[in-house]
Design a protein around this motif. Structure first.
Motif, PDB file in Angstrom:
ATOM      1  N   GLU A 277      11.498  10.712 -13.787  1.00 19.06           N
ATOM      2  CA  GLU A 277      10.468  11.039 -12.783  1.00 19.06           C
ATOM      3  C   GLU A 277      10.627   9.705 -11.601  1.00 19.06           C
ATOM      4  OE1 GLU A 277       8.644  13.307 -12.075  1.00 19.06           O
ATOM      5  OE2 GLU A 277       8.334  14.395 -13.972  1.00 19.06           O
ATOM      6  N   TYR A 278      10.800   8.699 -12.231  1.00 17.42           N
ATOM      7  CA  TYR A 278      11.071   7.520 -11.055  1.00 17.42           C
ATOM      8  C   TYR A 278      12.235   7.771 -10.005  1.00 17.42           C
ATOM      9  CZ  TYR A 278       7.273   4.621 -13.074  1.00 17.42           C
ATOM     10  OH  TYR A 278       6.231   4.121 -13.272  1.00 17.42           O
TER      11      TYR A 278
ATOM     12  N   PHE B 150      -4.025  -2.700  -0.742  1.00 15.10           N
ATOM     13  CA  PHE B 150      -3.270  -1.879  -1.544  1.00 15.10           C
ATOM     14  C   PHE B 150      -4.215  -0.669  -2.011  1.00 15.10           C
ATOM     15  CE2 PHE B 150      -0.604  -5.568  -3.231  1.00 15.10           C
ATOM     16  CZ  PHE B 150       0.065  -5.777  -1.975  1.00 15.10           C
ATOM     17  N   GLY B 151      -5.445  -0.953  -2.151  1.00 18.29           N
ATOM     18  CA  GLY B 151      -6.072   0.209  -2.835  1.00 18.29           C
ATOM     19  C   GLY B 151      -6.819   1.146  -1.994  1.00 18.29           C
TER      20      GLY B 151
ATOM     21  N   ILE C 114      -6.126  -1.467  -8.856  1.00 16.09           N
ATOM     22  CA  ILE C 114      -6.614  -1.829  -7.568  1.00 16.09           C
ATOM     23  C   ILE C 114      -7.904  -1.241  -7.198  1.00 16.09           C
ATOM     24  CG2 ILE C 114      -6.051  -2.511  -5.235  1.00 16.09           C
ATOM     25  CD1 ILE C 114      -3.304  -3.336  -6.189  1.00 16.09           C
ATOM     26  N   PHE C 115      -7.596  -0.132  -7.221  1.00 12.92           N
ATOM     27  CA  PHE C 115      -8.649   1.181  -6.759  1.00 12.92           C
ATOM     28  C   PHE C 115      -9.831   0.733  -7.415  1.00 12.92           C
ATOM     29  CE2 PHE C 115     -10.676   5.135  -7.339  1.00 12.92           C
ATOM     30  CZ  PHE C 115     -11.375   5.309  -6.366  1.00 12.92           C
TER      31      PHE C 115
ATOM     32  N   MET D 292       3.160   5.439 -13.368  1.00 11.48           N
ATOM     33  CA  MET D 292       2.996   5.581 -11.759  1.00 11.48           C
ATOM     34  C   MET D 292       1.769   5.384 -11.003  1.00 11.48           C
ATOM     35  SD  MET D 292       5.666   8.872 -11.328  1.00 11.48           S
ATOM     36  CE  MET D 292       6.884   8.647 -10.080  1.00 11.48           C
ATOM     37  N   ILE D 293       0.554   5.900 -11.643  1.00  6.82           N
ATOM     38  CA  ILE D 293      -0.568   5.633 -11.170  1.00  6.82           C
ATOM     39  C   ILE D 293      -1.363   4.436 -11.200  1.00  6.82           C
ATOM     40  CG2 ILE D 293      -1.198   8.060 -10.768  1.00  6.82           C
ATOM     41  CD1 ILE D 293      -3.211   7.797 -12.908  1.00  6.82           C
ATOM     42  N   ALA D 294      -0.768   3.870 -12.365  1.00  2.77           N
ATOM     43  CA  ALA D 294      -1.486   2.645 -12.749  1.00  2.77           C
ATOM     44  C   ALA D 294      -1.543   1.451 -11.696  1.00  2.77           C
ATOM     45  CB  ALA D 294      -0.583   1.981 -13.704  1.00  2.77           C
ATOM     46  N   PRO D 295      -0.682   0.973 -10.926  1.00  2.00           N
ATOM     47  CA  PRO D 295      -1.077  -0.137  -9.893  1.00  2.00           C
ATOM     48  C   PRO D 295      -2.076   0.134  -8.962  1.00  2.00           C
ATOM     49  CG  PRO D 295       1.567   0.431 -10.040  1.00  2.00           C
ATOM     50  CD  PRO D 295       0.811   1.538 -10.947  1.00  2.00           C
ATOM     51  N   PHE D 296      -1.830   1.509  -8.500  1.00  3.23           N
ATOM     52  CA  PHE D 296      -2.648   1.842  -7.434  1.00  3.23           C
ATOM     53  C   PHE D 296      -4.366   1.933  -8.273  1.00  3.23           C
ATOM     54  CE2 PHE D 296      -5.462   4.372  -4.703  1.00  3.23           C
ATOM     55  CZ  PHE D 296      -5.276   3.981  -3.311  1.00  3.23           C
TER      56      PHE D 296
ATOM     57  N   PHE E  67      11.255  10.545  -7.741  1.00  7.69           N
ATOM     58  CA  PHE E  67      10.048  10.095  -6.872  1.00  7.69           C
ATOM     59  C   PHE E  67      10.871   9.534  -5.757  1.00  7.69           C
ATOM     60  CE2 PHE E  67       7.901   6.424  -5.332  1.00  7.69           C
ATOM     61  CZ  PHE E  67       6.917   7.091  -4.505  1.00  7.69           C
TER      62      PHE E  67
ATOM     63  N   HIS F 190       0.653  -1.074   0.013  1.00  5.78           N
ATOM     64  CA  HIS F 190       0.134   0.062   0.056  1.00  5.78           C
ATOM     65  C   HIS F 190       0.868   1.352  -0.069  1.00  5.78           C
ATOM     66  CE1 HIS F 190      -3.170   2.934   0.858  1.00  5.78           C
ATOM     67  NE2 HIS F 190      -2.130   3.232   1.873  1.00  5.78           N
TER      68      HIS F 190
ATOM     69  N   PHE G 280       2.369   1.813  -3.450  1.00  5.47           N
ATOM     70  CA  PHE G 280       1.723   1.956  -4.668  1.00  5.47           C
ATOM     71  C   PHE G 280       1.035   3.348  -4.433  1.00  5.47           C
ATOM     72  CE2 PHE G 280       0.788  -2.708  -6.113  1.00  5.47           C
ATOM     73  CZ  PHE G 280       1.802  -2.725  -6.372  1.00  5.47           C
ATOM     74  N   ALA G 281       0.563   3.721  -3.069  1.00  2.00           N
ATOM     75  CA  ALA G 281      -0.261   4.908  -2.889  1.00  2.00           C
ATOM     76  C   ALA G 281       0.854   6.006  -3.141  1.00  2.00           C
ATOM     77  CB  ALA G 281      -0.717   4.856  -1.378  1.00  2.00           C
TER      78      ALA G 281
ATOM     79  N   LEU H 243      -3.922   7.031   0.150  1.00  2.40           N
ATOM     80  CA  LEU H 243      -3.690   7.807  -0.887  1.00  2.40           C
ATOM     81  C   LEU H 243      -4.143   9.386  -0.768  1.00  2.40           C
ATOM     82  CD1 LEU H 243      -2.585   8.162  -4.093  1.00  2.40           C
ATOM     83  CD2 LEU H 243      -5.196   7.811  -4.607  1.00  2.40           C
TER      84      LEU H 243
ATOM     85  N   TYR I 247       2.256  10.920  -6.066  1.00  2.93           N
ATOM     86  CA  TYR I 247       3.310  11.964  -6.624  1.00  2.93           C
ATOM     87  C   TYR I 247       2.507  12.620  -7.919  1.00  2.93           C
ATOM     88  CZ  TYR I 247       7.272  13.561  -8.938  1.00  2.93           C
ATOM     89  OH  TYR I 247       8.282  14.299  -9.768  1.00  2.93           O
ATOM     90  N   PRO I 248       2.550  11.821  -8.951  1.00  4.54           N
ATOM     91  CA  PRO I 248       1.830  12.613 -10.066  1.00  4.54           C
ATOM     92  C   PRO I 248       0.287  13.270  -9.947  1.00  4.54           C
ATOM     93  CG  PRO I 248       1.924  10.273 -10.442  1.00  4.54           C
ATOM     94  CD  PRO I 248       2.524  10.426  -9.165  1.00  4.54           C
ATOM     95  N   LEU I 249      -0.431  12.895  -9.070  1.00  6.70           N
ATOM     96  CA  LEU I 249      -1.628  13.311  -8.783  1.00  6.70           C
ATOM     97  C   LEU I 249      -1.615  14.401  -7.868  1.00  6.70           C
ATOM     98  CD1 LEU I 249      -3.794  10.152  -7.904  1.00  6.70           C
ATOM     99  CD2 LEU I 249      -3.835  11.452  -9.763  1.00  6.70           C
TER     100      LEU I 249
ATOM    101  N   LEU J 130       3.458   6.168  -4.905  1.00  7.45           N
ATOM    102  CA  LEU J 130       3.781   6.404  -6.275  1.00  7.45           C
ATOM    103  C   LEU J 130       2.626   7.015  -7.045  1.00  7.45           C
ATOM    104  CD1 LEU J 130       5.997   5.247  -8.075  1.00  7.45           C
ATOM    105  CD2 LEU J 130       5.076   3.157  -8.435  1.00  7.45           C
ATOM    106  N   ALA J 131       1.529   6.656  -6.706  1.00  8.34           N
ATOM    107  CA  ALA J 131       0.308   7.362  -7.366  1.00  8.34           C
ATOM    108  C   ALA J 131       0.189   8.678  -6.926  1.00  8.34           C
ATOM    109  CB  ALA J 131      -0.981   6.406  -7.190  1.00  8.34           C
TER     110      ALA J 131
ATOM    111  N   ILE K 183       4.467   8.584 -18.431  1.00  8.27           N
ATOM    112  CA  ILE K 183       5.203   8.057 -17.496  1.00  8.27           C
ATOM    113  C   ILE K 183       4.616   8.376 -16.111  1.00  8.27           C
ATOM    114  CG2 ILE K 183       6.467  10.332 -16.810  1.00  8.27           C
ATOM    115  CD1 ILE K 183       8.938   8.435 -16.216  1.00  8.27           C
ATOM    116  N   TYR K 184       3.539   9.229 -15.943  1.00  8.17           N
ATOM    117  CA  TYR K 184       2.607   9.420 -14.994  1.00  8.17           C
ATOM    118  C   TYR K 184       1.741   8.410 -14.838  1.00  8.17           C
ATOM    119  CZ  TYR K 184       4.860  13.809 -14.869  1.00  8.17           C
ATOM    120  OH  TYR K 184       6.130  14.880 -14.949  1.00  8.17           O
TER     121      TYR K 184
END
Lengths: 316, 312
Positions: free
Chosen positions: A222-223, A191-192, B36-37, B29-33, A226, A129, A132-133, A197, A138-140, A135-136, B25-26
């Motif tokens: 970006e990675y 994880f979700g 599942i979401f 990055m959000i894909a895995p979450f 991050f 979690h 993944f959270a 998040l 950051y761009p958000l 990682l998601a 690329i972004y």
């Protein structure tokens, strides 16, 4: 940040960024402490006393059941059944904890098995979690791309209903994936967890853009940005996520998902022991203490960091 | 071709597409979450909605039956009406009280010296973090004379014989309320404490000069407006919890509870939708889930509107 315009991500430039971060946080920290300095205006003694009493009364309500369980777990069976009940034991004994491990003889599965199961679920669920959270998040939080607004909106809405709403279809989906009766049935959906998040995103919102720019100029993709810049900065946030996920997963009893006795978590065993009746009161208290110690321990060490994260939790 | 006809400005479409490609690329990055979401939250909500118009037992394919499930729920299912009533009573009591508690305690604690503040935060937050430790309320409300509450009351000669706390319908809701309140100082409580710490203290001095007389005025005119966003976040958390009471009821009062005294929408849903249940009716359970969803979302959006007015 003058030196950091080099074209490659050399160790020294990473160190520069770190230095800058450190400086930045030290400064904000200084500002904070200055702000917190006690200003006691508009106060009456009368109000202070009443409010303090109120606080103490609720503190007792909050602490009493936990305290009682802890002391119960240290009492011998004779003392547990003293009438009227005593809060503090006369003779402290660890018999209950020993008994707990001796229950191995009575059930087919040793208590340590349940413990390992809970630990597996909690560790994998939490680690996945947090990764993944973040990682998601950051761009958000920091980047613009089509769909970002929609996703942010969805995440906020998802905070507004509990897991019960989605329980039935989730069960079907998990069974389609063939995950019923495996620990993955609990780990993967964890994880979700959107609250994580959300908090992570809110916390990342305040990372200064210059820091990310600097890393980009240094040639980091970006990675790399991050993992090398963002993640170290948001440590309070991932500690918060760890605590929240712990809270979720540590108490799980497997519900409808796990049938095999071997795979069931500790909370399930606790329920069985408590259901075992009066004679098990002491052992039940001991299991509860074991269940309590870990999440509370994690929180004790990370309270300040968790509060740091929650400061950014606001909904706009 | 159809999409082109529907979309009068193809240039904008193309530019969105290139934007998406440029930012791939972004998405990675959000894909895995998001995967599942979407799988475990978005799709289930939609599925629940669709299935609520069907009859479905997981063995045969779902059969469309229109609004029958909803009609049955409200007209023919007395237990659902009890569950709805209990849920609303519990939510209306525990929701606002727990919200106020979380705020008031955060506010009081915030004024104390850091060490004491640290300790009190720990004490108040401990119950909600301790997983299924609420089971220890079973020992407190235990029905024999060794139950902590019974023993204490008997010792004080308030009662002579043990009271069957968990088995008597008339105590069910009270017990649930007490335990729920005990559990309720959770994430929102922490958010409030954190929010209070970021309130600009210089404003208090300014306020005192401007004629703010006591802490209540200070609270309403200075503190609350500054932490509106935390207040909204806290409201979401507390409302969702208050309407979602279910597991506590099952653990403490049994399933089903005596005369359905502790039955809530969540327990009713589990009654029809859990695989341990003898009456597996996924369509019906989905209708219950959809009602719960609407209730939670509606309450949340309404309260958000109200909180936006704080301090005005």
């Amino acid at each position: 940040m003058a030196q950091s315009t080099k074209k490659s991500l050399t160790p020294s430039s990473v160190a520069d960024i770190r230095q800058a971060e450190l400086q930045y946080f030290k400064e904000t920290q200084k500002k904070k402490t200055k702000r917190y300095k006690k200003v006691r205006l508009s106060r009456s003694l009368w109000g202070d006393v009443i409010l303090l009493l109120f606080l103490l009364a609720f503190g007792a309500f909050s602490a009493y059941p936990l305290l009682f369980t802890i002391t119960n777990s240290l009492k011998g069976l004779d003392e547990i059944f003293v009438f009227p009940p005593r809060l503090f034991p006369r003779n402290i004994t660890f018999d209950n904890f020993v008994d707990l491990f001796n229950l191995i003889g009575n059930t087919q599965i040793p208590i340590s098995r349940y413990f390992v199961n809970t630990l597996t679920i909690t560790l994998f669920g939490t680690a996945g979690h947090v990764l993944f959270a973040s990682l998601a998040a950051y761009p958000l939080a920091k980047r613009r791309f089509p769909g970002r607004h929609l996703i942010n909106q969805l995440v906020v809405y998802s905070l507004m209903f509990s897991a019960a709403v989605t329980a039935i279809p989730s069960y079907m989906i998990i069974s389609w994936f063939g995950l019923i009766d495996t620990q993955a049935a609990i780990i993967i959906p964890a994880f979700g967890f959107t609250l994580g998040l959300f908090l992570m995103r809110q916390f990342m919102n305040v990372i200064p853009d210059e820091l990310l720019e600097a890393s980009k100029i240094d040639g980091a993709n970006e990675y790399q940005t991050f993992f090398l810049v963002v993640m170290p900065l948001v440590k309070p946030a991932w500690l918060t996520l760890i605590i929240l996920l712990f809270q979720q997963l540590w108490g799980t009893d497997g519900g409808n998902y796990i049938f095999t006795e071997n795979l069931k978590p500790l909370s399930y065993a606790l329920r069985q022991i408590v259901a075992g009746g009066v004679a098990r009161t002491g052992t039940a208290a001991a299991v509860t203490v074991i269940m309590l110690v870990v999440p509370i321990g994690v929180f004790i060490f990370n309270q300040t960091k968790m509060l740091d994260t929650m400061a950014h939790s606001g909904l706009k | 071709m159809v999409t082109k006809a529907l979309n009068p400005s193809p240039s904008k479409r193309v530019s969105t597409w290139t934007l998406m490609k440029r930012n791939k690329i972004y998405y990675s990055m959000i894909a895995p979450f998001m995967l599942i979401f979407i799988t475990f939250t978005v799709i289930p909500v939609l599925m629940s909605f669709v299935l609520s118009f069907t009859s479905f037992d997981m063995l045969q394919p779902p059969k469309f039956i229109g609004l029958s499930n909803y009609i049955n729920l409200f007209l023919n299912d007395d237990v659902f009406l009890i569950a709805l009533k209990n849920t609303l009573i519990l939510a209306i009591i525990t929701g606002p009280i727990s919200y106020l508690m979380a705020f008031v305690f955060a506010w009081l604690i915030n004024e104390l010296p850091p060490k004491i503040r640290w300790l009190l935060v720990l004490i108040f937050y401990a119950p909600s973090i301790s997983g299924s430790a609420y089971l220890l309320w079973l020992l407190i409300f235990s029905s024999d004379m060794y139950g902590i509450l019974n023993a204490t009351l008997m010792n004080l000669s308030i009662i002579n014989t043990p009271i069957l706390w968990l088995e008597s319908p008339k105590y069910a809701l009270t017990i649930l309320i007490i335990v729920q309140l005990w559990l309720s100082l959770g994430v929102s409580f922490l958010a409030f404490i954190a929010g209070l710490q970021t309130v600009d203290r210089t404003l208090f001095e300014a306020g005192a000069i401007d004629g703010i007389k006591n802490r209540w005025q200070e609270l309403w005119y200075i503190t609350l407006p500054q932490m509106k966003s935390q207040l909204m976040f806290g409201a979401v958390m507390q409302i969702t919890n208050a309407l979602g009471i279910g597991m506590v009821s099952i653990s403490l009062l049994g399933f089903p509870s005596v005369e359905y005294s502790g039955h809530t929408i969540v327990t009713h849903l589990l009654d029809f939708g859990s695989t341990n249940s003898t009456r597996l009716e996924m369509g019906y359970a989905s209708a219950i889930a959809t009602i719960l969803f609407v209730l939670m979302l509606g309450a949340n959006l309404l309260v958000q509107k109200l909180i936006r007015r704080v301090g005005t």
